[in-house]
Design a protein around this motif. Sequence first.
Motif, mmCIF file in Angstrom:
data_model
loop_
_atom_site.group_PDB
_atom_site.id
_atom_site.type_symbol
_atom_site.label_atom_id
_atom_site.label_comp_id
_atom_site.label_asym_id
_atom_site.label_seq_id
_atom_site.Cartn_x
_atom_site.Cartn_y
_atom_site.Cartn_z
ATOM 1 N N PHE A 116 7.578 22.572 14.124
ATOM 2 C CA PHE A 116 8.682 21.690 13.757
ATOM 3 C C PHE A 116 9.373 22.251 12.522
ATOM 4 O O PHE A 116 9.047 23.354 12.072
ATOM 5 C CB PHE A 116 8.151 20.266 13.534
ATOM 6 C CG PHE A 116 7.591 19.656 14.794
ATOM 7 C CD1 PHE A 116 8.427 19.144 15.779
ATOM 8 C CD2 PHE A 116 6.221 19.632 15.016
ATOM 9 C CE1 PHE A 116 7.906 18.610 16.954
ATOM 10 C CE2 PHE A 116 5.689 19.094 16.184
ATOM 11 C CZ PHE A 116 6.538 18.583 17.154
ATOM 12 N N ASP A 117 10.314 21.516 11.953
ATOM 13 C CA ASP A 117 11.075 22.042 10.816
ATOM 14 C C ASP A 117 10.207 22.373 9.612
ATOM 15 O O ASP A 117 10.357 23.428 9.011
ATOM 16 C CB ASP A 117 12.175 21.066 10.391
ATOM 17 C CG ASP A 117 13.309 21.005 11.400
ATOM 18 O OD1 ASP A 117 13.455 21.951 12.197
ATOM 19 O OD2 ASP A 117 14.048 20.008 11.392
ATOM 20 N N ASP A 118 9.302 21.470 9.240
ATOM 21 C CA ASP A 118 8.549 21.683 8.000
ATOM 22 C C ASP A 118 7.029 21.602 8.162
ATOM 23 O O ASP A 118 6.299 21.553 7.182
ATOM 24 C CB ASP A 118 9.018 20.706 6.918
ATOM 25 C CG ASP A 118 8.882 19.253 7.347
ATOM 26 O OD1 ASP A 118 8.639 18.988 8.534
ATOM 27 O OD2 ASP A 118 9.018 18.372 6.486
ATOM 28 N N PHE A 119 6.545 21.603 9.390
ATOM 29 C CA PHE A 119 5.100 21.608 9.635
ATOM 30 C C PHE A 119 4.827 22.080 11.058
ATOM 31 O O PHE A 119 5.719 22.114 11.899
ATOM 32 C CB PHE A 119 4.482 20.219 9.411
ATOM 33 C CG PHE A 119 4.926 19.182 10.399
ATOM 34 C CD1 PHE A 119 4.198 18.946 11.560
ATOM 35 C CD2 PHE A 119 6.081 18.431 10.185
ATOM 36 C CE1 PHE A 119 4.606 17.984 12.486
ATOM 37 C CE2 PHE A 119 6.495 17.472 11.103
ATOM 38 C CZ PHE A 119 5.750 17.258 12.248
ATOM 39 N N ALA A 120 3.578 22.442 11.296
ATOM 40 C CA ALA A 120 3.094 22.742 12.640
ATOM 41 C C ALA A 120 2.070 21.667 12.995
ATOM 42 O O ALA A 120 1.380 21.141 12.123
ATOM 43 C CB ALA A 120 2.465 24.134 12.681
ATOM 44 N N GLU A 121 2.002 21.333 14.275
ATOM 45 C CA GLU A 121 1.081 20.291 14.715
ATOM 46 C C GLU A 121 0.104 20.836 15.754
ATOM 47 O O GLU A 121 0.513 21.444 16.742
ATOM 48 C CB GLU A 121 1.855 19.117 15.328
ATOM 49 C CG GLU A 121 0.948 17.997 15.792
ATOM 50 C CD GLU A 121 1.680 16.868 16.497
ATOM 51 O OE1 GLU A 121 0.985 15.950 16.988
ATOM 52 O OE2 GLU A 121 2.920 16.892 16.576
ATOM 53 N N GLU A 141 -1.702 31.727 13.151
ATOM 54 C CA GLU A 141 -0.358 31.756 13.745
ATOM 55 C C GLU A 141 0.619 30.908 12.937
ATOM 56 O O GLU A 141 1.763 31.297 12.737
ATOM 57 C CB GLU A 141 -0.403 31.254 15.187
ATOM 58 C CG GLU A 141 -1.133 32.166 16.129
ATOM 59 C CD GLU A 141 -0.315 33.356 16.608
ATOM 60 O OE1 GLU A 141 0.922 33.233 16.730
ATOM 61 O OE2 GLU A 141 -0.921 34.409 16.860
ATOM 62 N N ALA A 142 0.162 29.745 12.473
ATOM 63 C CA ALA A 142 1.035 28.878 11.668
ATOM 64 C C ALA A 142 1.455 29.576 10.382
ATOM 65 O O ALA A 142 2.631 29.546 9.994
ATOM 66 C CB ALA A 142 0.335 27.552 11.360
ATOM 67 N N PHE A 172 4.461 28.526 8.066
ATOM 68 C CA PHE A 172 4.147 27.123 7.809
ATOM 69 C C PHE A 172 3.001 26.979 6.822
ATOM 70 O O PHE A 172 2.010 27.697 6.906
ATOM 71 C CB PHE A 172 3.811 26.384 9.109
ATOM 72 C CG PHE A 172 5.014 26.169 9.966
ATOM 73 C CD1 PHE A 172 5.833 25.071 9.760
ATOM 74 C CD2 PHE A 172 5.360 27.080 10.939
ATOM 75 C CE1 PHE A 172 6.974 24.883 10.532
ATOM 76 C CE2 PHE A 172 6.492 26.900 11.716
ATOM 77 C CZ PHE A 172 7.298 25.808 11.507
ATOM 78 N N GLY A 173 3.145 26.030 5.902
ATOM 79 C CA GLY A 173 2.109 25.769 4.908
ATOM 80 C C GLY A 173 1.354 24.488 5.172
ATOM 81 O O GLY A 173 0.396 24.173 4.472
#
Length: 168
Positions: free
Chosen positions: A76-81, A107-108, A113-114
């Motif tokens: 997503f824009d500011d995170f990975a789920e 991968e994140a 992504f942080g």
Amino acid sequence: MGDQVSKGAGVEIERISTATDDVRLLIGELDQVLAAEYLPEQRHGLALEALFQPHIRFFLARLNGAAIGCGGMALFDDFAEVKRMYVRETVRGRGVAQALLRRIETEARVVGFGVLRLETGERQAAALRFYTRAGFWPCAAFGDYAAMRLEAIATSIFMEKRLATPTP
């Protein structure tokens, strides 16, 4: 079919770009487990065909060639789920979930992504213990979950983990 394969503890993790028979079987098993515990409106797993959209990375775990687990992440824009994590009961406790999560976290980070987030169910005691040991903490509902009716997320537990920045 897939691209990169990583190995750990005899487990191979492969990125999969299309639904295979192995993926169909594993997702079917996961859906059966969740259907026994939660009402349909309380199950938020992506449909099989949705797992292979451009913003999803999906992985298959194998041990001695046999498919034994799967999991992925949505970007997503500011995170990975984390999405659709599942390990067959017969091989739990052998490092499969750790290998899958390690690959997802890597991968994140690689794509910048942080923060890694997830939604799981309150009755998934083993998953809750696993994610807590892996460094996840409870957080508020996020993304689309935040806009859902309370009944739809009444059994949901939301968690997140700050990912360390890779060192050059």
